[in-house]
Motif scaffolding. Sequence first.
Motif, PDB file in Angstrom:
ATOM      1  N   HIS A 188       0.827  -1.219   0.000  1.00 48.15           N
ATOM      2  CA  HIS A 188       0.000   0.000   0.000  1.00 48.15           C
ATOM      3  C   HIS A 188       0.856   1.263   0.000  1.00 48.15           C
ATOM      4  O   HIS A 188       0.439   2.295  -0.557  1.00 48.15           O
ATOM      5  CB  HIS A 188      -0.974  -0.030   1.167  1.00 48.15           C
ATOM      6  N   ASN A 202      -5.097   1.102 -12.272  1.00 47.08           N
ATOM      7  CA  ASN A 202      -5.528  -0.292 -12.352  1.00 47.08           C
ATOM      8  C   ASN A 202      -4.423  -1.159 -11.756  1.00 47.08           C
ATOM      9  O   ASN A 202      -3.283  -1.113 -12.220  1.00 47.08           O
ATOM     10  CB  ASN A 202      -5.769  -0.689 -13.811  1.00 47.08           C
ATOM     11  N   VAL A 223      -6.644  -6.146   1.306  1.00 47.54           N
ATOM     12  CA  VAL A 223      -7.852  -5.886   0.525  1.00 47.54           C
ATOM     13  C   VAL A 223      -8.623  -4.733   1.167  1.00 47.54           C
ATOM     14  O   VAL A 223      -9.557  -4.936   1.939  1.00 47.54           O
ATOM     15  CB  VAL A 223      -8.723  -7.152   0.401  1.00 47.54           C
ATOM     16  N   ASP A 226     -10.741  -0.268  -1.866  1.00 48.50           N
ATOM     17  CA  ASP A 226     -10.551  -0.071  -3.307  1.00 48.50           C
ATOM     18  C   ASP A 226     -10.297  -1.372  -4.055  1.00 48.50           C
ATOM     19  O   ASP A 226     -10.127  -1.358  -5.279  1.00 48.50           O
ATOM     20  CB  ASP A 226      -9.367   0.875  -3.558  1.00 48.50           C
ATOM     21  N   PHE A 227     -10.272  -2.512  -3.327  1.00 43.37           N
ATOM     22  CA  PHE A 227      -9.886  -3.776  -3.943  1.00 43.37           C
ATOM     23  C   PHE A 227     -10.954  -4.849  -3.764  1.00 43.37           C
ATOM     24  O   PHE A 227     -11.796  -4.772  -2.866  1.00 43.37           O
ATOM     25  CB  PHE A 227      -8.560  -4.270  -3.356  1.00 43.37           C
ATOM     26  N   TYR A 228     -10.876  -5.837  -4.635  1.00 42.12           N
ATOM     27  CA  TYR A 228     -11.795  -6.973  -4.590  1.00 42.12           C
ATOM     28  C   TYR A 228     -10.973  -8.253  -4.668  1.00 42.12           C
ATOM     29  O   TYR A 228     -10.069  -8.376  -5.510  1.00 42.12           O
ATOM     30  CB  TYR A 228     -12.768  -6.919  -5.773  1.00 42.12           C
ATOM     31  N   ASN A 229     -11.280  -9.197  -3.788  1.00 42.61           N
ATOM     32  CA  ASN A 229     -10.591 -10.486  -3.787  1.00 42.61           C
ATOM     33  C   ASN A 229     -11.577 -11.586  -4.166  1.00 42.61           C
ATOM     34  O   ASN A 229     -12.334 -12.075  -3.328  1.00 42.61           O
ATOM     35  CB  ASN A 229      -9.995 -10.775  -2.406  1.00 42.61           C
ATOM     36  N   ILE A 255      -5.749 -10.566  -6.640  1.00 38.96           N
ATOM     37  CA  ILE A 255      -6.613  -9.511  -6.098  1.00 38.96           C
ATOM     38  C   ILE A 255      -6.544  -8.312  -7.038  1.00 38.96           C
ATOM     39  O   ILE A 255      -5.467  -7.983  -7.553  1.00 38.96           O
ATOM     40  CB  ILE A 255      -6.131  -9.131  -4.678  1.00 38.96           C
ATOM     41  N   LEU A 256      -7.664  -7.663  -7.301  1.00 42.97           N
ATOM     42  CA  LEU A 256      -7.657  -6.585  -8.272  1.00 42.97           C
ATOM     43  C   LEU A 256      -8.373  -5.352  -7.764  1.00 42.97           C
ATOM     44  O   LEU A 256      -9.273  -5.436  -6.904  1.00 42.97           O
ATOM     45  CB  LEU A 256      -8.302  -7.041  -9.583  1.00 42.97           C
ATOM     46  N   SER A 257      -7.959  -4.210  -8.278  1.00 43.44           N
ATOM     47  CA  SER A 257      -8.630  -2.964  -7.919  1.00 43.44           C
ATOM     48  C   SER A 257     -10.026  -2.951  -8.509  1.00 43.44           C
ATOM     49  O   SER A 257     -10.270  -3.479  -9.596  1.00 43.44           O
ATOM     50  CB  SER A 257      -7.820  -1.755  -8.393  1.00 43.44           C
ATOM     51  N   LYS A 258     -10.957  -2.337  -7.786  1.00 46.59           N
ATOM     52  CA  LYS A 258     -12.360  -2.390  -8.178  1.00 46.59           C
ATOM     53  C   LYS A 258     -12.643  -1.679  -9.493  1.00 46.59           C
ATOM     54  O   LYS A 258     -13.674  -1.936 -10.124  1.00 46.59           O
ATOM     55  CB  LYS A 258     -13.231  -1.810  -7.063  1.00 46.59           C
TER      56      LYS A 258
END
Length: 318
Positions: A188, A202, A223, A226-229, A255-258
């Motif tokens: 982070h 992204n 997570v 701002d993120f989605y797992n 894991i990716l940013s929303k």
Amino acid sequence: MTEDKEKHNLYSIAFYNLENLFDISNTDNVLDRDFTPTGRNKWNKKRYLRKLKQLSTVIAQIGEKETGFSPAVIGIAEVENKQVITDLLGTEALQHKGYEIIHFNSPDERGVDVAFLYRPHVFDFIHAEPITLAVDNLDGVLDQTRDVLLVKGKLEGKLIYFFVNHWPSRREDGDTQYKRVKAAELIHQSIEKIKLETPNPNIIIMGDFNDDPTNASIKQHLVTEDFYNPYESIFDKGFGTLTYRRQWHLFDQIILSKNLMNASELTYKEAHVFDEEFLKEWKGKHKGRPFRTYIGPWFQGGYSDHFPVYIILKNNKP
């Protein structure tokens, strides 16, 4: 079908812990003696070449069913050096895939690193750098662990920052979760720097985190809002990528940013564990578990003690 147009404009992003992909030579100042011909594991050229062949057949198939191709990009862990990756890509299954390598030697005491492979027809590489994780052991001595690898590039024109991880391991002799929390904080910190050059970036964070999606290092520290797992729901359904202390775990995650969830161009579609039957032990007390190269010092001739994971992105451009 051309190389730069996947099936239905779908692209796979993968991660795979290759389980001790060592060469057969003893390297100074690295704890790799077990993986030499005279070491505990009797690691010789024949076994090395067999493992390369095994792993390459897996990588070639990840995401192929959905996209028609092997992964657009793949993060890998537990590789000793760039040469073993070059040897891997020189196998029959991968030699015509055109993968390029991004790799830095890390300070890990065993000499294992993470790396990033990409097909330049679909991914335009811009920049990469290792990020050192400085964290002490319980005795106050610096833990010589793996770097985090940051890669910046464009996938089908979409600028994405990738973090490839292999976080500090769990230990029998004490709690090490504080190290993995530190790793999450380090990522982070890097993201905040990225935001200074790229607003609303992204980001895809992949790796062997040595924690499940529900552990604090992941769910509370990595997570953020701002993120989605996607692997939390997969784990809730009982799926895993490895067994640890006779329990299934899902340490390997992407894991990716929303902002990749509902993008107008390149957008997230689905996530998977690549746990095909040929990757599993087929009999005995280990039936159903990953078919490993070794169990203790005993050579099994398998692939890895981890299953790979991958997500599918869809390019919505006509």
